[in-house]
Design an enzyme around this catalytic site. Structure first.
Site, PDB file in Angstrom:
ATOM      1  N   GLU A 142     -47.587  40.478   4.219  1.00 44.99           N
ATOM      2  CA  GLU A 142     -46.776  40.563   2.986  1.00 44.99           C
ATOM      3  C   GLU A 142     -47.299  39.614   1.903  1.00 44.99           C
ATOM      4  O   GLU A 142     -46.618  39.329   0.936  1.00 44.99           O
ATOM      5  CB  GLU A 142     -45.280  40.465   3.254  1.00 44.99           C
ATOM      6  CG  GLU A 142     -44.740  39.167   3.799  1.00 44.99           C
ATOM      7  CD  GLU A 142     -44.729  38.051   2.792  1.00 44.99           C
ATOM      8  OE1 GLU A 142     -45.674  37.228   2.851  1.00 44.99           O
ATOM      9  OE2 GLU A 142     -43.795  37.973   1.969  1.00 44.99           O
ATOM     10  N   TRP A 143     -48.553  39.169   2.087  1.00 38.88           N
ATOM     11  CA  TRP A 143     -49.343  38.473   1.061  1.00 38.88           C
ATOM     12  C   TRP A 143     -48.773  37.100   0.662  1.00 38.88           C
ATOM     13  O   TRP A 143     -49.084  36.589  -0.426  1.00 38.88           O
ATOM     14  CB  TRP A 143     -49.498  39.337  -0.197  1.00 38.88           C
ATOM     15  CG  TRP A 143     -49.764  40.769   0.065  1.00 38.88           C
ATOM     16  CD1 TRP A 143     -50.642  41.290   0.955  1.00 38.88           C
ATOM     17  CD2 TRP A 143     -49.135  41.904  -0.571  1.00 38.88           C
ATOM     18  NE1 TRP A 143     -50.612  42.666   0.913  1.00 38.88           N
ATOM     19  CE2 TRP A 143     -49.702  43.060  -0.015  1.00 38.88           C
ATOM     20  CE3 TRP A 143     -48.155  42.030  -1.568  1.00 38.88           C
ATOM     21  CZ2 TRP A 143     -49.310  44.353  -0.411  1.00 38.88           C
ATOM     22  CZ3 TRP A 143     -47.762  43.302  -1.963  1.00 38.88           C
ATOM     23  CH2 TRP A 143     -48.335  44.448  -1.375  1.00 38.88           C
ATOM     24  N   GLY A 144     -47.897  36.537   1.506  1.00 44.62           N
ATOM     25  CA  GLY A 144     -47.342  35.220   1.187  1.00 44.62           C
ATOM     26  C   GLY A 144     -46.259  35.258   0.129  1.00 44.62           C
ATOM     27  O   GLY A 144     -45.808  34.200  -0.330  1.00 44.62           O
ATOM     28  N   ASP A 183     -48.150  46.134   6.338  1.00 48.95           N
ATOM     29  CA  ASP A 183     -48.376  45.794   4.934  1.00 48.95           C
ATOM     30  C   ASP A 183     -47.066  45.767   4.135  1.00 48.95           C
ATOM     31  O   ASP A 183     -45.982  45.936   4.708  1.00 48.95           O
ATOM     32  CB  ASP A 183     -49.374  46.835   4.365  1.00 48.95           C
ATOM     33  CG  ASP A 183     -50.298  46.254   3.317  1.00 48.95           C
ATOM     34  OD1 ASP A 183     -49.935  45.261   2.680  1.00 48.95           O
ATOM     35  OD2 ASP A 183     -51.399  46.831   3.116  1.00 48.95           O
ATOM     36  N   ASP A 224     -55.158  39.781  -1.507  1.00 52.46           N
ATOM     37  CA  ASP A 224     -56.368  40.283  -0.842  1.00 52.46           C
ATOM     38  C   ASP A 224     -57.631  39.491  -1.209  1.00 52.46           C
ATOM     39  O   ASP A 224     -57.833  39.136  -2.373  1.00 52.46           O
ATOM     40  CB  ASP A 224     -56.619  41.740  -1.244  1.00 52.46           C
ATOM     41  CG  ASP A 224     -55.623  42.679  -0.598  1.00 52.46           C
ATOM     42  OD1 ASP A 224     -54.628  42.194  -0.011  1.00 52.46           O
ATOM     43  OD2 ASP A 224     -55.826  43.899  -0.694  1.00 52.46           O
TER      44      ASP A 224
HETATM   45  C1  GLA Z   1     -53.215  45.815   1.029  1.00 53.09           C
HETATM   46  C2  GLA Z   1     -53.625  44.823   2.124  1.00 53.09           C
HETATM   47  C3  GLA Z   1     -55.094  45.017   2.430  1.00 53.09           C
HETATM   48  C4  GLA Z   1     -55.366  46.445   2.859  1.00 53.09           C
HETATM   49  C5  GLA Z   1     -54.877  47.414   1.782  1.00 53.09           C
HETATM   50  C6  GLA Z   1     -54.924  48.862   2.256  1.00 53.09           C
HETATM   51  O1  GLA Z   1     -53.814  45.526  -0.185  1.00 53.09           O
HETATM   52  O2  GLA Z   1     -53.354  43.520   1.735  1.00 53.09           O
HETATM   53  O3  GLA Z   1     -55.512  44.109   3.442  1.00 53.09           O
HETATM   54  O4  GLA Z   1     -54.707  46.694   4.080  1.00 53.09           O
HETATM   55  O5  GLA Z   1     -53.535  47.135   1.415  1.00 53.09           O
HETATM   56  O6  GLA Z   1     -54.473  49.732   1.294  1.00 53.09           O
END
Ligand code: GLA
Length: 401
Positions: free
Chosen positions: A199-201, A166, A224
């Site tokens: 790393e969410w892009g 993450d 997310d």
């Molecule tokens: C981030 C990630 C999620 C999850 C949470 C856990 O938000 O993007 O997929 O793993 O952390 O805290």
């Protein structure tokens, strides 16, 4: 990105040509830790978050359900655990340790249990000083930043097969540096561990994460997902335009599935599953399989749709239409046929016609058209005419054979 020259070329050239490019430009990787096809499995996050119900009894129960519900037979392999598995502190030697309340038997014993089921085990950490929960700056469970070698060695000693890594509490250290450090540590750990970047892009990982030195198996492309239609739709739209960056062993990851969690209708969950499959996304079930309802299970077990996701040609579907809320996505398949998803994002029903040429098929030919949700076969000229309910998706496999 939608209108760039490669996309237009890809939509216009005959299919055989596209398949040939894909097959030669993106060889299947020999590395057994990084499956060439999108990973399939389970992760507890979407159903439990950090709640107390997340513990080793739950995860063992999930592994049992993989067998009894037929999920292993359908191709689901990984049982992955997410944030909140760790203890608040490292041990006296600086090693990660599990939360003794949630995992009294330890992580290695859990991994062994899962392995005995013929399944693989995945764990979670963050490329920061601490993980994401609780959502307070630098207050989470210990993260991997600066501990990469030690943590990778710990994961290997526990027989971990998969790491979701993450992005929280990263101290603004360069992402490329952070993810390279863990990728190298995993490779040096003596165990094959699939590297799933999360790393969410934020740093356009599709441009670099699939290549050395990171060489990740997948990378999250978005923030997310939540268990509602608007969230699923937003993420779909962000991910669908990234198709050219996916290749066997290197997948765009639009986040885990919400199917079964109750916030969408079955029709919307069907769209969610269809769209993720035509995008060759990782299929990670995010609902509690111990209590799943039959309708949701049926969606997750649709083998004809799974086969589209897992097609060995390994090409993410390409969006050939995005007009007035109607999306048409085409995915070339190894046997020369094409998978097609037609999705109506709008709140009203629509009659939709798609021509054979829009799908890149030769006009004036006879095709076998397989409806992947009705499981029915017809003959046709390669065009599609359908009345699509609001939020619905139809999916077909169209080929000469
Ligand atoms: C981030 C990630 C999620 C999850 C949470 C856990 O938000 O993007 O997929 O793993 O952390 O805290």
């Amino acid at each position: 990105m939608k209108n760039s020259i490669p996309s237009l070329l890809r939509a216009a050239v005959p299919f055989v040509f596209v398949a040939a490019i894909a097959a030669t430009a993106t060889p299947v990787r020999a590395d057994a830790a990084t499956p060439a096809l999108p990973q399939m499995g389970f992760n507890n996050w979407n159903s439990t978050h950090c709640r107390d119900e997340f513990d080793e009894a739950m995860i063992r129960g999930i592994a049992d359900k993989f067998i009894s519900l037929g999920l292993r037979d359908a191709g689901y392999r990984y049982v992955n655990i997410d944030d909140c598995w760790a203890n608040w502190q490292r041990d006296k030697d600086g090693h990660l340790q599990p939360n003794p309340k949630r995992f009294p038997d330890g992580i290695k014993a859990l991994a062994e249990y899962i392995h005995r089921h013929g399944l693989k085990f995945g764990l979670y950490s963050s490329a920061g000083v601490s993980t994401c929960e609780p959502l307070q700056e630098n207050r989470g469970f210990p993260g991997g930043l600066g501990h990469e070698k030690d943590d990778a060695a710990t994961f290997a000693s526990w027989d971990v097969d998969y790491l979701k890594y993450d992005n929280c509490n990263n101290q603004k250290v360069d992402a490329h540096k952070r993810y390279t450090a863990m990728a190298e540590a995993l490779r040096g750990s003596g165990r094959q561990i699939f590297f799933s970047m999360c790393e969410w892009g934020e740093n356009k990982p599709w441009l670099w994460a699939g290549k050395p030195p990171v060489d990740a198996g997948s990378w999250r492309t978005t923030g997310d997902i939540s268990d509602n239609y608007a969230s699923m739709l937003k993420i779909f739209k962000e991910n669908v335009v990234l198709d050219r960056y996916a290749s066997p062993g290197h997948w765009n990851d639009p986040d885990m599935l919400e199917v079964g969690n109750g916030g969408m209708t079955d029709l919307e969950y069907r769209s969610h599953f269809s769209l993720w499959s035509i995008m060759a996304a990782p299929l990670l079930i995010g609902t509690d399989l111990r209590t799943i309802k039959p309708d949701a299970l049926q969606i997750l077990l649709n083998k004809e749709v799974i086969a589209v996701d897992q097609d060995p040609l390994g090409v993410q579907g390409h969006q050939v239409r995005d007009t007035s809320g109607i999306h048409v996505i085409v995915k070339p398949l190894k046997d020369g046929s094409r998978a097609v998803a037609v999705f109506n994002e709008t709140d009203a029903a629509h009659d939709v016609t798609v021509t054979a040429s829009e799908l890149g098929l030769k006009a004036g030919q006879s095709y076998n058209v397989r409806d992947l949700w009705a499981h029915a076969q017809t003959k046709g000229d390669g065009s599609i005419k359908t009345e699509l309910a609001a939020h619905a998706t139809v999916m077909y496999r169209i080929g000469r054979r």
